[in-house]
Design a protein around this motif. Structure first.
Motif: not given
Ligand SMILES: [Mg+2]
Ligand SMILES: [Zn+2]
Length: 182
Positions: A34-39, A43-48, A78-82
């Motif tokens: 899911x996050x890879x697809x967003x990236x 989309x930039x990814x943030x956790x709140x 996994x190549x995902x940047x938060x």
């Protein structure tokens, strides 16, 4: 910049209640896809994340930071940047004085989202939040961010009475059917 704001427990990992140890941190299996697809979609990814367990003394801010480092490392593999993890350690009825007051960052307040918007120049109108509680949804709407309630975690409790823009099965369903659809 467009962004997705992610609640943590019940969205990224199984909500076991005040999760603060690596051994209790169980990623949902499809969160990486899911996050890879967003990236990939820009989309930039943030956790709140609300972390009142710190104010009430269940665990320390250092414990939280240690767990966050583990989580980010797993994402990195996994190549995902938060972009950044925003957290609220406060609770008005806490027992640790330094964290025990009514803040403006604990969801449903929107301080964490507002801060990310300011810090990174996020365009709220092109952004989404994914959460499993109504308080996540309310926080997003205060900053004019669209909100998706997922049925994982606590989500099913809220589906009949939510102000969410969309309801999704889980994070991957939210991404594929409600975010990337646009
Ligand atoms: Mg949650
Ligand atoms: Zn706070």
């Amino acid at each position: 910049m467009k962004a997705v704001f992610l609640d943590r427990d019940g969205v990224i990992n199984v909500d076991k209640g005040y999760v603060h140890r690596v051994e209790d941190f169980e990623f949902y299996p499809n969160v990486f896809e899911a996050l890879k697809k967003l990236q990939d979609a820009g989309f930039k990814l943030f956790i709140v994340t609300n972390q009142s367990g710190i104010a009430v003394g269940y665990y320390t801010e250092e414990d939280f930071i240690k767990l966050t480092e583990y989580m980010l490392k797993e994402f990195e593999k996994e190549g995902i940047n938060i972009e950044k993890v925003y957290y609220c350690p406060h609770h008005e009825n806490g027992i640790v004085p330094k964290y025990s007051f009514k803040c403006d960052c604990r969801k449903p307040e929107s301080g964490m989202i507002r801060q990310a918007i300011e810090d990174f120049g996020v365009d709220p109108k092109r952004s989404f939040l994914i959460g499993d509680k109504e308080n996540d949804i309310l926080a997003a709407h205060k900053e004019n961010v669209k909100a998706i309630l997922v049925k994982t975690g606590q989500g099913v409790k809220y589906i009949d009475n939510t102000t969410a823009d969309y309801i999704a099965e889980d994070i991957l369903d939210a991404v594929e059917n409600f975010i990337l659809m646009f």
